[in-house]
Design a protein around this motif. Structure first.
Motif, mmCIF file in Angstrom:
data_model
loop_
_atom_site.group_PDB
_atom_site.id
_atom_site.type_symbol
_atom_site.label_atom_id
_atom_site.label_comp_id
_atom_site.label_asym_id
_atom_site.label_seq_id
_atom_site.Cartn_x
_atom_site.Cartn_y
_atom_site.Cartn_z
ATOM 1 N N VAL A 210 0.832 -1.204 0.000
ATOM 2 C CA VAL A 210 0.000 0.000 0.000
ATOM 3 C C VAL A 210 0.866 1.253 0.000
ATOM 4 C CG1 VAL A 210 -0.235 0.316 2.503
ATOM 5 C CG2 VAL A 210 -2.101 0.989 1.017
ATOM 6 N N LEU A 211 2.103 1.144 0.488
ATOM 7 C CA LEU A 211 2.987 2.301 0.524
ATOM 8 C C LEU A 211 3.517 2.661 -0.862
ATOM 9 C CD1 LEU A 211 5.059 1.344 3.700
ATOM 10 C CD2 LEU A 211 3.024 2.796 3.582
ATOM 11 N N MET A 212 3.355 1.770 -1.812
ATOM 12 C CA MET A 212 3.935 1.966 -3.139
ATOM 13 C C MET A 212 2.885 2.147 -4.240
ATOM 14 S SD MET A 212 7.193 1.863 -2.711
ATOM 15 C CE MET A 212 8.273 1.501 -1.327
ATOM 16 N N VAL A 213 1.615 2.217 -3.876
ATOM 17 C CA VAL A 213 0.573 2.178 -4.904
ATOM 18 C C VAL A 213 0.597 3.388 -5.835
ATOM 19 C CG1 VAL A 213 -0.981 0.682 -3.618
ATOM 20 C CG2 VAL A 213 -1.111 3.153 -3.284
ATOM 21 N N GLU A 214 1.109 4.512 -5.385
ATOM 22 C CA GLU A 214 1.107 5.707 -6.227
ATOM 23 C C GLU A 214 2.436 5.914 -6.943
ATOM 24 O OE1 GLU A 214 -0.283 9.086 -4.039
ATOM 25 O OE2 GLU A 214 -2.374 8.466 -4.248
ATOM 26 N N GLU A 215 3.355 4.977 -6.786
ATOM 27 C CA GLU A 215 4.649 5.114 -7.450
ATOM 28 C C GLU A 215 4.514 4.740 -8.928
ATOM 29 O OE1 GLU A 215 7.540 6.379 -5.846
ATOM 30 O OE2 GLU A 215 5.822 6.886 -4.574
ATOM 31 N N THR A 216 4.998 5.607 -9.795
ATOM 32 C CA THR A 216 4.898 5.362 -11.232
ATOM 33 C C THR A 216 6.154 4.719 -11.809
ATOM 34 O OG1 THR A 216 5.672 7.625 -11.662
ATOM 35 C CG2 THR A 216 3.282 7.268 -11.550
ATOM 36 N N TRP B 163 11.658 1.626 -10.352
ATOM 37 C CA TRP B 163 13.126 1.691 -10.300
ATOM 38 C C TRP B 163 13.607 2.907 -9.521
ATOM 39 C CZ3 TRP B 163 15.729 -2.473 -11.631
ATOM 40 C CH2 TRP B 163 15.181 -3.354 -12.569
ATOM 41 N N HIS B 164 12.794 3.948 -9.487
ATOM 42 C CA HIS B 164 13.164 5.182 -8.790
ATOM 43 C C HIS B 164 11.988 5.612 -7.915
ATOM 44 C CE1 HIS B 164 15.589 5.317 -12.619
ATOM 45 N NE2 HIS B 164 16.528 5.318 -11.687
ATOM 46 N N VAL B 165 11.932 5.058 -6.716
ATOM 47 C CA VAL B 165 10.831 5.327 -5.786
ATOM 48 C C VAL B 165 10.993 6.737 -5.222
ATOM 49 C CG1 VAL B 165 9.804 4.603 -3.605
ATOM 50 C CG2 VAL B 165 10.571 2.895 -5.238
ATOM 51 N N SER B 166 9.885 7.420 -5.035
ATOM 52 C CA SER B 166 9.925 8.786 -4.517
ATOM 53 C C SER B 166 10.495 8.806 -3.103
ATOM 54 C CB SER B 166 8.517 9.385 -4.510
ATOM 55 O OG SER B 166 7.712 8.739 -3.536
ATOM 56 N N PRO B 167 11.119 9.928 -2.702
ATOM 57 C CA PRO B 167 11.628 10.033 -1.322
ATOM 58 C C PRO B 167 10.536 9.828 -0.273
ATOM 59 C CG PRO B 167 12.516 11.798 -2.690
ATOM 60 C CD PRO B 167 11.465 11.105 -3.518
ATOM 61 N N GLN B 168 9.312 10.256 -0.591
ATOM 62 C CA GLN B 168 8.220 10.109 0.380
ATOM 63 C C GLN B 168 7.881 8.637 0.608
ATOM 64 O OE1 GLN B 168 8.181 12.049 -2.335
ATOM 65 N NE2 GLN B 168 8.215 14.124 -1.468
ATOM 66 N N ALA B 169 7.784 7.867 -0.479
ATOM 67 C CA ALA B 169 7.471 6.445 -0.330
ATOM 68 C C ALA B 169 8.607 5.701 0.343
ATOM 69 C CB ALA B 169 7.167 5.829 -1.698
ATOM 70 N N ALA B 170 9.850 6.021 -0.011
ATOM 71 C CA ALA B 170 10.996 5.377 0.625
ATOM 72 C C ALA B 170 11.038 5.675 2.116
ATOM 73 C CB ALA B 170 12.289 5.818 -0.052
ATOM 74 N N ALA B 171 10.720 6.917 2.489
ATOM 75 C CA ALA B 171 10.723 7.284 3.907
ATOM 76 C C ALA B 171 9.608 6.570 4.670
ATOM 77 C CB ALA B 171 10.574 8.798 4.049
ATOM 78 N N ALA B 172 8.418 6.435 4.042
ATOM 79 C CA ALA B 172 7.320 5.722 4.696
ATOM 80 C C ALA B 172 7.681 4.255 4.907
ATOM 81 C CB ALA B 172 6.048 5.845 3.860
#
Length: 260
Positions: free
Chosen positions: A135-141, A144-153
């Motif tokens: 669920v923490l990754m559902v908005e990642e497009t 290969w390059h996860v957003s800093p916000q998702a990585a921090a969560a």
């Protein structure tokens, strides 16, 4: 010392999901379904029991993250793992599960945020999640390059998991996320655990495989995993420069030279 019993924690702010909803509301809708629950995400316990069972002992204190309305906790109880605490973000979901399995005294249920676990350090022998971290990754497009916000969560949740695990305990994550996408998040030296994984499936060539990741608290990471985890903190490469314009063909040169 962690004493079993009723657990109360104030519900935190909802975790947003695509479309403006939150997983609390989605879960609330799911627990209003009829008694026949939908098939569990990633399948039932039997699909991955051969990989899971070697990591468990009957006396283990088990924490299930994001239990939803899955029968996973009860299935573990029926197999003899009778000390299982299950948490979920949705109060309606937890109330329904507590009522459904009231006859099982070893099953405990609590409304809780996986980002802020209300348990003392070293409370559990096993922490188990099945599709919850996705669920923490559902908005990642771009996986290969996860957003800093998702990585921090993700890092915040994993730090909490590491904190509540006793030395020698294990964290088991079951997900469709492939190793090259998920291992960098798990392979962080700060969590103090080793990492290995296995692919799971039904042997059907047309079926999707999923992956079971096992992290053992107090064991060192393999140097290759250490290097993999460090890459997570490197900035993404700069975009490639645009290609040079293609040279004009002879006929184009001729046409451009014509004065009309």
């Amino acid at each position: 010392v962690f004493l079993p019993g009723p657990i109360q924690a104030p519900p935190p702010a909802p975790i947003p999901l695509p479309g403006g909803c939150c997983h609390s509301r989605a879960r609330d809708r799911s627990v209003r379904l009829p008694a026949a629950s939908p098939p569990p995400w990633l399948g039932g316990l039997s699909r991955f029991l051969p990989q899971l069972e070697p990591e468990l002992r009957p006396g283990d204190r088990i924490l299930v993250l994001g239990c939803g309305n899955s029968a996973l906790s009860h299935d573990l109880y029926e197999l003899g793992y009778t000390d299982v605490t299950s948490i979920d973000f949705s109060p309606a979901c937890i109330a329904a599960m507590r009522a459904r399995y009231a006859r099982c005294p070893g099953l405990r249920w609590a409304v809780m945020d996986i980002r802020a676990l209300a348990f003392p350090d070293a409370s559990f022998d096993v922490v188990l999640e099945k599709g919850t971290l996705d669920v923490l990754m559902v908005e990642e497009t771009d996986p290969w390059h996860v957003s800093p916000q998702a990585a921090a969560a993700m890092r915040r949740v994993l730090a909490e998991v590491s904190r509540v695990l006793r030395p020698g305990g294990c964290f088991i994550s079951i997900t469709f996320a492939q190793p090259h996408f998920r291992k960098p998040h798990y392979a962080q030296e700060a969590f103090g655990w080793s990492l290995r994984h296995a692919a799971c499936g039904d042997g059907d060539a047309g079926a999707f495989h999923y992956f079971l990741y096992i992290m053992r608290k107090g064991q060192p990471l393999d140097p290759r995993d250490v290097a993999l985890g460090r890459r997570l903190h490197q900035p993404p490469p700069p975009p490639a420069p645009p290609p040079p314009p293609a040279p004009l063909e002879d006929d184009e040169d001729y046409l451009l030279a014509i004065q009309l």
